[in-house]
Design a protein around this motif. Structure first.
Motif, PDB file in Angstrom:
ATOM      1  N   GLY A  27       0.934  -1.359   0.010  1.00 25.47           N
ATOM      2  CA  GLY A  27       0.023  -0.059   0.030  1.00 25.47           C
ATOM      3  C   GLY A  27       0.951   1.217   0.054  1.00 25.47           C
ATOM      4  O   GLY A  27       0.481   2.289  -0.616  1.00 25.47           O
ATOM      5  N   SER A  39       0.999   3.751  -3.372  1.00 25.81           N
ATOM      6  CA  SER A  39       0.498   4.948  -3.205  1.00 25.81           C
ATOM      7  C   SER A  39       1.596   6.021  -3.387  1.00 25.81           C
ATOM      8  O   SER A  39       1.182   7.318  -3.239  1.00 25.81           O
ATOM      9  CB  SER A  39      -0.394   5.046  -1.929  1.00 25.81           C
ATOM     10  OG  SER A  39       0.472   4.905  -0.743  1.00 25.81           O
ATOM     11  N   GLU A  40       2.789   5.592  -3.415  1.00 24.94           N
ATOM     12  CA  GLU A  40       3.914   6.326  -3.460  1.00 24.94           C
ATOM     13  C   GLU A  40       4.222   7.412  -2.071  1.00 24.94           C
ATOM     14  O   GLU A  40       4.973   8.148  -2.210  1.00 24.94           O
ATOM     15  CB  GLU A  40       3.946   7.183  -4.543  1.00 24.94           C
ATOM     16  CG  GLU A  40       5.288   7.313  -5.238  1.00 24.94           C
ATOM     17  CD  GLU A  40       5.306   8.660  -6.387  1.00 24.94           C
ATOM     18  OE1 GLU A  40       6.123   9.554  -6.066  1.00 24.94           O
ATOM     19  OE2 GLU A  40       4.684   8.789  -7.549  1.00 24.94           O
ATOM     20  N   THR A  62      -1.942  14.030  -2.801  1.00 23.53           N
ATOM     21  CA  THR A  62      -2.000  12.534  -2.970  1.00 23.53           C
ATOM     22  C   THR A  62      -2.053  11.831  -1.434  1.00 23.53           C
ATOM     23  O   THR A  62      -3.009  10.974  -1.371  1.00 23.53           O
ATOM     24  CB  THR A  62      -0.712  12.001  -3.230  1.00 23.53           C
ATOM     25  OG1 THR A  62      -0.412  12.742  -4.749  1.00 23.53           O
ATOM     26  CG2 THR A  62      -0.617  10.482  -3.657  1.00 23.53           C
ATOM     27  N   VAL A 118      -4.523   8.981   0.226  1.00 21.95           N
ATOM     28  CA  VAL A 118      -4.246   7.504   1.067  1.00 21.95           C
ATOM     29  C   VAL A 118      -4.672   7.593   2.273  1.00 21.95           C
ATOM     30  O   VAL A 118      -5.419   6.385   2.645  1.00 21.95           O
ATOM     31  CB  VAL A 118      -2.628   7.539   1.108  1.00 21.95           C
ATOM     32  CG1 VAL A 118      -2.111   6.591   1.681  1.00 21.95           C
ATOM     33  CG2 VAL A 118      -1.987   7.778  -0.179  1.00 21.95           C
ATOM     34  N   TYR A 167      -3.792   9.752  -8.105  1.00 22.50           N
ATOM     35  CA  TYR A 167      -4.871   9.720  -6.985  1.00 22.50           C
ATOM     36  C   TYR A 167      -5.464   8.437  -6.884  1.00 22.50           C
ATOM     37  O   TYR A 167      -5.880   7.877  -5.754  1.00 22.50           O
ATOM     38  CB  TYR A 167      -5.940  10.800  -7.354  1.00 22.50           C
ATOM     39  CG  TYR A 167      -5.308  12.181  -7.554  1.00 22.50           C
ATOM     40  CD1 TYR A 167      -4.156  12.401  -6.740  1.00 22.50           C
ATOM     41  CD2 TYR A 167      -6.038  13.105  -8.124  1.00 22.50           C
ATOM     42  CE1 TYR A 167      -3.422  13.723  -6.823  1.00 22.50           C
ATOM     43  CE2 TYR A 167      -5.419  14.433  -8.108  1.00 22.50           C
ATOM     44  CZ  TYR A 167      -4.194  14.635  -7.301  1.00 22.50           C
ATOM     45  OH  TYR A 167      -3.655  15.968  -7.507  1.00 22.50           O
ATOM     46  N   ASN A 188      -4.202   5.557  -7.584  1.00 22.59           N
ATOM     47  CA  ASN A 188      -3.112   4.569  -7.012  1.00 22.59           C
ATOM     48  C   ASN A 188      -2.910   4.959  -5.309  1.00 22.59           C
ATOM     49  O   ASN A 188      -2.993   4.168  -4.570  1.00 22.59           O
ATOM     50  CB  ASN A 188      -1.751   4.858  -7.559  1.00 22.59           C
ATOM     51  CG  ASN A 188      -1.482   4.288  -9.079  1.00 22.59           C
ATOM     52  OD1 ASN A 188      -2.320   3.427  -9.125  1.00 22.59           O
ATOM     53  ND2 ASN A 188      -0.457   4.612  -9.580  1.00 22.59           N
ATOM     54  N   ALA A 189      -3.289   6.262  -4.999  1.00 19.01           N
ATOM     55  CA  ALA A 189      -3.251   6.742  -3.677  1.00 19.01           C
ATOM     56  C   ALA A 189      -4.561   6.132  -3.051  1.00 19.01           C
ATOM     57  O   ALA A 189      -4.247   5.543  -1.791  1.00 19.01           O
ATOM     58  CB  ALA A 189      -3.238   8.365  -3.457  1.00 19.01           C
ATOM     59  N   GLY A 201      -3.679   2.314  -2.808  1.00 19.31           N
ATOM     60  CA  GLY A 201      -2.836   1.908  -1.576  1.00 19.31           C
ATOM     61  C   GLY A 201      -3.370   2.285  -0.100  1.00 19.31           C
ATOM     62  O   GLY A 201      -3.152   1.703   0.609  1.00 19.31           O
ATOM     63  N   GLY A 202      -4.116   3.477  -0.189  1.00 18.51           N
ATOM     64  CA  GLY A 202      -4.644   3.517   1.136  1.00 18.51           C
ATOM     65  C   GLY A 202      -5.600   2.690   1.481  1.00 18.51           C
ATOM     66  O   GLY A 202      -5.398   2.197   2.863  1.00 18.51           O
TER      67      GLY A 202
END
Lengths: 138, 147
Positions: free
Chosen positions: A21, A25-26, A46, A50, B10, B12-13, B16-17
């Motif tokens: 994750g 999410s970088e 960003t 997340v 966004y 991906n964010a 990932g979150g």
């Protein structure tokens, strides 16, 4: 015994999901985190996405499982909004703002072998040990 | 920069979150503890018997999985240090993060994700304080040192 092994296996999976994750999410990129914290500059939202995703999933999970947040551990932040909560969080924030690394991304970045990370993580460990001696005195 | 990233960064964010939230939930259910990274790491440094192995295993999963992305993904996940930050600065930053997260009882995951998601007042206050302190630090750094 067997159940303990499978419990540990799933905790390995949990750590893996957490690491995936962070990279996806970088958030392992300090430049990205610092750009979020730079409200006066070219702001990069960003990190807010997340946090929103993580908070939404965790909150939904608590509802579905009908669970409350576990009790705080005794050694730190026992009382609700204490002076130590504020002072500690402010210190953490300053450190975070200096390098763009908080504990999760710092540890996830160990595999980069970047010198910044190899300095940051041991320093963080030292800081935690210092805080422990300090806190157990009162 | 912001528009150039839209929408993939966004998306991906968010993905990932969600993974971070799911991982935290799984760890909480399995351990009955608030799975903040600073707490997990701190108690590896000073182990308590019966409350040690899971922390190590979780952290190994974290490092190994992130490491797989770092070594195998093409192009490698970006890792950039902006604004003339010298390596020694990360010693000071690490010390502050270590001391601060212990005194404050949590970091971005314990307070920011878990505590906030549960609506815990102390965690919400802690999150606002460390976000504000971090933003002020970035502002000060950029004002004083950035070219």
């Amino acid at each position: 015994m067997k159940s303990n092994v499978s419990r540990l296996f799933f905790l390995f999976v949990a750590g893996g999901l957490f690491g995936a994750g962070l990279v996806i999410s970088e958030m392992t990129n300090p430049a990205r985190v610092l750009a979020f914290l730079d409200f006066a500059g070219d702001w990069d939202p960003t990190l807010a996405f997340v946090m929103a995703g993580a908070v939404a999933v965790f909150a939904t999970g608590l509802l579905i499982l009908k669970r409350k947040l576990p009790e705080r551990t005794a050694d730190f932040s026992a009382e609700p909004i204490s002076k130590s909560l504020i002072i500690g969080s402010a210190m953490f924030g300053i450190g975070w703002g200096l390098g763009g690394l908080c504990p999760g991304p710092a540890i996830a970045n160990l595999g980069t072998f970047a010198k910044e990370v190899l300095i940051f993580v041991p320093a963080m460990a030292v800081g935690m040990l210092i805080a422990r001696t300090w806190k157990t005195r009162d | 920069m912001i528009l150039a990233d839209f929408p993939s960064a966004y998306t991906n964010a968010l993905i990932g979150g969600c993974l971070i939230g799911l991982a935290s939930l799984l760890a909480m259910v399995l351990t009955g503890k608030i799975p903040g990274i600073s707490g997990i790491f701190a108690k590896v440094l000073k182990p308590v018997s019966g409350d040690f192995a899971w922390r190590v295993v979780f952290l190994i999963g974290l490092v190994v999985t992130a490491g797989l992305f770092i070594f195998l993904r093409e192009p490698a996940p970006p890792f950039e240090i902006p604004g003339g930050r010298k390596a020694w600065l990360f010693g000071i930053a690490g010390l502050l993060v270590g001391v601060g997260t212990r005194i404050g009882g949590g970091c971005t995951s314990g307070h920011g994700v878990c505590g906030t998601a549960a609506g815990a007042r102390d965690s919400i206050v802690a999150t606002l304080v460390f976000m504000a302190a971090a933003a002020a630090t970035v502002f000060a750094w950029n004002t004083l040192f950035a070219s």
